[in-house]
Motif scaffolding. Structure first.
Motif, PDB file in Angstrom:
ATOM      1  N   PHE A  41       0.840  -1.209   0.000  1.00 29.23           N
ATOM      2  CA  PHE A  41       0.000   0.000   0.000  1.00 29.23           C
ATOM      3  C   PHE A  41       0.870   1.252   0.000  1.00 29.23           C
ATOM      4  O   PHE A  41       0.644   2.186  -0.761  1.00 29.23           O
ATOM      5  CB  PHE A  41      -0.916   0.048   1.222  1.00 29.23           C
ATOM      6  CG  PHE A  41      -1.910  -1.071   1.318  1.00 29.23           C
ATOM      7  CD1 PHE A  41      -2.419  -1.691   0.201  1.00 29.23           C
ATOM      8  CD2 PHE A  41      -2.344  -1.504   2.562  1.00 29.23           C
ATOM      9  CE1 PHE A  41      -3.340  -2.715   0.295  1.00 29.23           C
ATOM     10  CE2 PHE A  41      -3.268  -2.534   2.670  1.00 29.23           C
ATOM     11  CZ  PHE A  41      -3.763  -3.136   1.539  1.00 29.23           C
ATOM     12  N   ASN A  42       1.873   1.255   0.875  1.00 30.13           N
ATOM     13  CA  ASN A  42       2.748   2.419   0.964  1.00 30.13           C
ATOM     14  C   ASN A  42       3.533   2.635  -0.328  1.00 30.13           C
ATOM     15  O   ASN A  42       3.734   3.768  -0.755  1.00 30.13           O
ATOM     16  CB  ASN A  42       3.705   2.288   2.149  1.00 30.13           C
ATOM     17  CG  ASN A  42       3.016   2.510   3.473  1.00 30.13           C
ATOM     18  OD1 ASN A  42       2.004   3.194   3.553  1.00 30.13           O
ATOM     19  ND2 ASN A  42       3.554   1.918   4.524  1.00 30.13           N
ATOM     20  N   GLY A  43       3.969   1.557  -0.956  1.00 28.93           N
ATOM     21  CA  GLY A  43       4.690   1.674  -2.220  1.00 28.93           C
ATOM     22  C   GLY A  43       3.835   2.283  -3.323  1.00 28.93           C
ATOM     23  O   GLY A  43       4.280   3.162  -4.060  1.00 28.93           O
ATOM     24  N   VAL A  44       2.595   1.824  -3.411  1.00 26.47           N
ATOM     25  CA  VAL A  44       1.675   2.363  -4.411  1.00 26.47           C
ATOM     26  C   VAL A  44       1.395   3.837  -4.134  1.00 26.47           C
ATOM     27  O   VAL A  44       1.398   4.672  -5.044  1.00 26.47           O
ATOM     28  CB  VAL A  44       0.360   1.550  -4.455  1.00 26.47           C
ATOM     29  CG1 VAL A  44      -0.691   2.237  -5.303  1.00 26.47           C
ATOM     30  CG2 VAL A  44       0.625   0.143  -4.982  1.00 26.47           C
ATOM     31  N   THR A  50       4.659  10.629  -6.195  1.00 27.19           N
ATOM     32  CA  THR A  50       5.786  11.027  -7.038  1.00 27.19           C
ATOM     33  C   THR A  50       5.310  11.329  -8.449  1.00 27.19           C
ATOM     34  O   THR A  50       5.702  12.337  -9.052  1.00 27.19           O
ATOM     35  CB  THR A  50       6.854   9.911  -7.058  1.00 27.19           C
ATOM     36  OG1 THR A  50       7.308   9.682  -5.733  1.00 27.19           O
ATOM     37  CG2 THR A  50       8.021  10.279  -7.943  1.00 27.19           C
ATOM     38  N   HIS A  51       4.459  10.464  -8.974  1.00 30.63           N
ATOM     39  CA  HIS A  51       3.937  10.645 -10.331  1.00 30.63           C
ATOM     40  C   HIS A  51       3.116  11.935 -10.437  1.00 30.63           C
ATOM     41  O   HIS A  51       3.303  12.728 -11.368  1.00 30.63           O
ATOM     42  CB  HIS A  51       3.082   9.436 -10.721  1.00 30.63           C
ATOM     43  CG  HIS A  51       2.414   9.563 -12.042  1.00 30.63           C
ATOM     44  ND1 HIS A  51       3.097   9.491 -13.230  1.00 30.63           N
ATOM     45  CD2 HIS A  51       1.115   9.770 -12.366  1.00 30.63           C
ATOM     46  CE1 HIS A  51       2.250   9.645 -14.233  1.00 30.63           C
ATOM     47  NE2 HIS A  51       1.036   9.815 -13.727  1.00 30.63           N
ATOM     48  N   GLU A  75      -4.750   0.723  -9.293  1.00 32.32           N
ATOM     49  CA  GLU A  75      -3.506   0.111  -8.824  1.00 32.32           C
ATOM     50  C   GLU A  75      -3.664  -0.422  -7.404  1.00 32.32           C
ATOM     51  O   GLU A  75      -3.118  -1.462  -7.069  1.00 32.32           O
ATOM     52  CB  GLU A  75      -2.376   1.142  -8.872  1.00 32.32           C
ATOM     53  CG  GLU A  75      -1.021   0.589  -8.528  1.00 32.32           C
ATOM     54  CD  GLU A  75      -0.449  -0.363  -9.563  1.00 32.32           C
ATOM     55  OE1 GLU A  75       0.437  -1.155  -9.191  1.00 32.32           O
ATOM     56  OE2 GLU A  75      -0.869  -0.310 -10.731  1.00 32.32           O
ATOM     57  N   CYS A  76      -4.410   0.276  -6.585  1.00 33.25           N
ATOM     58  CA  CYS A  76      -4.624  -0.167  -5.197  1.00 33.25           C
ATOM     59  C   CYS A  76      -5.383  -1.477  -5.136  1.00 33.25           C
ATOM     60  O   CYS A  76      -5.178  -2.269  -4.239  1.00 33.25           O
ATOM     61  CB  CYS A  76      -5.403   0.893  -4.406  1.00 33.25           C
ATOM     62  SG  CYS A  76      -4.421   2.320  -3.986  1.00 33.25           S
ATOM     63  N   LYS A  77      -6.272  -1.690  -6.090  1.00 33.75           N
ATOM     64  CA  LYS A  77      -7.087  -2.907  -6.088  1.00 33.75           C
ATOM     65  C   LYS A  77      -6.313  -4.099  -6.603  1.00 33.75           C
ATOM     66  O   LYS A  77      -6.686  -5.221  -6.363  1.00 33.75           O
ATOM     67  CB  LYS A  77      -8.348  -2.721  -6.932  1.00 33.75           C
ATOM     68  CG  LYS A  77      -9.346  -1.805  -6.323  1.00 33.75           C
ATOM     69  CD  LYS A  77     -10.648  -1.890  -7.063  1.00 33.75           C
ATOM     70  CE  LYS A  77     -10.765  -0.746  -8.020  1.00 33.75           C
ATOM     71  NZ  LYS A  77     -12.033  -0.724  -8.749  1.00 33.75           N
TER      72      LYS A  77
END
Length: 78
Positions: A41-44, A50-51, A75-77
């Motif tokens: 989750f934190n990576g996403v 950043t994006h 992306e989270c899903k």
């Protein structure tokens, strides 16, 4: 007639939400599942921030913010 159409739309979206929630609940709504996936989750979230920071334009506005948030949600899903 409009009221009926609106009621149907709300009901349909409610059913879609309910199916999604039932599918995700075993993994996502329990503390153990959250702990196991917290790094993902934190990576996403970091990647999304950043994006979006790179997309900022005039006045620090993000063009097509809705589209970018939709990508993040997808992306989270995953």
């Amino acid at each position: 007639m409009i009221h009926l159409q609106l009621s149907f739309l709300i009901l349909r979206e409610g059913e879609k939400w309910s199916r999604l929630r039932k599918a995700l609940a075993p993994k996502m709504l329990r503390p153990k599942g959250i702990r196991e996936n917290l790094d993902n989750f934190n990576g996403v979230a970091r990647d999304a921030i950043t994006h979006m920071a790179a997309l900022r334009g005039i006045g620090d506005e993000i063009p097509d913010l809705e589209g970018e948030l939709s990508k993040y949600a997808t992306e989270c899903k995953s």
